[in-house]
Design an enzyme around this catalytic site. Sequence first.
Site, mmCIF file in Angstrom:
data_model
loop_
_atom_site.group_PDB
_atom_site.id
_atom_site.type_symbol
_atom_site.label_atom_id
_atom_site.label_comp_id
_atom_site.label_asym_id
_atom_site.label_seq_id
_atom_site.Cartn_x
_atom_site.Cartn_y
_atom_site.Cartn_z
ATOM 1 N N MET A 23 0.851 -1.194 0.000
ATOM 2 C CA MET A 23 0.000 0.000 0.000
ATOM 3 C C MET A 23 0.891 1.249 0.000
ATOM 4 S SD MET A 23 -2.834 1.166 2.830
ATOM 5 C CE MET A 23 -1.655 1.487 4.129
ATOM 6 N N GLY A 27 -1.602 8.628 -0.251
ATOM 7 C CA GLY A 27 -2.771 8.440 -1.103
ATOM 8 C C GLY A 27 -3.513 9.754 -1.250
ATOM 9 N N LEU A 28 -4.497 9.744 -2.120
ATOM 10 C CA LEU A 28 -5.333 10.939 -2.292
ATOM 11 C C LEU A 28 -6.661 10.722 -1.585
ATOM 12 C CD1 LEU A 28 -5.855 13.702 -3.734
ATOM 13 C CD2 LEU A 28 -6.920 12.374 -5.568
ATOM 14 N N ASP A 55 -8.202 6.976 -2.211
ATOM 15 C CA ASP A 55 -9.110 6.592 -1.133
ATOM 16 C C ASP A 55 -10.501 7.168 -1.381
ATOM 17 O OD1 ASP A 55 -9.235 5.624 1.893
ATOM 18 O OD2 ASP A 55 -10.410 7.468 1.700
ATOM 19 N N TYR A 60 -18.924 8.875 0.294
ATOM 20 C CA TYR A 60 -18.429 10.125 -0.296
ATOM 21 C C TYR A 60 -19.111 10.482 -1.627
ATOM 22 C CZ TYR A 60 -14.418 8.945 2.763
ATOM 23 O OH TYR A 60 -13.613 8.576 3.808
ATOM 24 N N LYS A 89 -15.031 1.871 1.028
ATOM 25 C CA LYS A 89 -15.565 1.458 2.342
ATOM 26 C C LYS A 89 -17.073 1.278 2.266
ATOM 27 C CE LYS A 89 -12.243 4.897 3.774
ATOM 28 N NZ LYS A 89 -12.334 6.045 2.874
ATOM 29 N N HIS A 122 -16.580 1.105 7.386
ATOM 30 C CA HIS A 122 -16.332 2.546 7.519
ATOM 31 C C HIS A 122 -16.378 3.027 8.971
ATOM 32 C CE1 HIS A 122 -16.681 6.436 4.958
ATOM 33 N NE2 HIS A 122 -15.984 6.659 6.041
#
Length: 317
Positions: A23, A27-28, A55, A60, A89, A122
């Site tokens: 990983m 990350g974004l 991510d 979202y 998630k 989540h």
Amino acid sequence: MLRGIFKMTEKVPSIRLNSGYDMPVLGLGTYNSFKPNEVGDAVKAAIQMGYRHIDTAWLYKTEPEIGVAVKELIKEGKVKREELFMVTKMWVHCHEPDQVEPACRMSLEALDMDYIDMFQIHFPVPFVDKERTKPTMTDYLDTWRAMEKLVDKGLVRSLGVCNFNKQQLERILKMDGLKYKPSNNQVEITPYLAEEDLLQFSLKNDISTTAYAPFGAPGQNYVSKDAPKLLEDPTIVGIGSKYNKSPAQVILRWGIQRGYAVIPKSTNPARLAQNMDIFDFKLSEEDMKTMLALDRGLRNNFQTFKWKDHPFFPYKD
Ligand code: A2P
């Protein structure tokens, strides 16, 4: 603990997960109230400058636009699917074991992908509804057993949780018949909320950690207007000036040197680039300690959560 280097051609080092996959440590993050195309453009810009870890989450509402952006880049030959580390998630209304696979398939469909690199619970408190009006008592251990089947079916490569405390991670690690340990716990970590105890527990148990909102989510309306502004903290500004780096870069570097991944959000190409420019310097032991001493247990997220009495609410203290 920076273990393993992604590939010589990649710009970002990675953490080797207990699942065997790597990983990237940077990350974004994509949780925000985006205007149309904003997140897709950010993802495209980020990937083209070397980000490989993206991510998102069902919550979202950014999965579809991210999926389209990634597909376009793959079609243009700018990146290959297997070079990316896609995290998503499932939300709190999908904890019942028979809802887990449909939740995963919903994310796969939204992203238009064949597999997810990291699929996470989540939040540990389950609800009947996505709006979180009616909590349930579905045990996250039962949810976890259903998650394990996703790996066996090839839908997911690594499994994780988010917002779990130490006791909750421990409960999963000790559960009867555990097949796959959580590979990651994604939590809020900033210099004002260092989470040292949780981090050390996780490192010891080979569970990687990802810090969301590493800058304290400036601009989000759930952060108190009176909260001190992390990016303007004089100590962090001072450390940055020694290395010729911005406060944001110091915060990210402090995180990866402590052994966790960071997923700062940005839609601004200059700041996306700045947030990646953290691999050419190293904070001294002394500066690492000075940063850690800024810890004051200041949590920005879940302060107004209505169900703090639920036995699975992770942040009781
Ligand atoms: P922008 O998208 O305009 O760059 P967090 O990840 O803690 O939630 O913080 C995200 C916020 O921080 C966004 O508002 C983002 O704004 C801003 N941000 C991202 N990178 C930087 C940076 N390098 N310096 C200052 N602000 C940044």
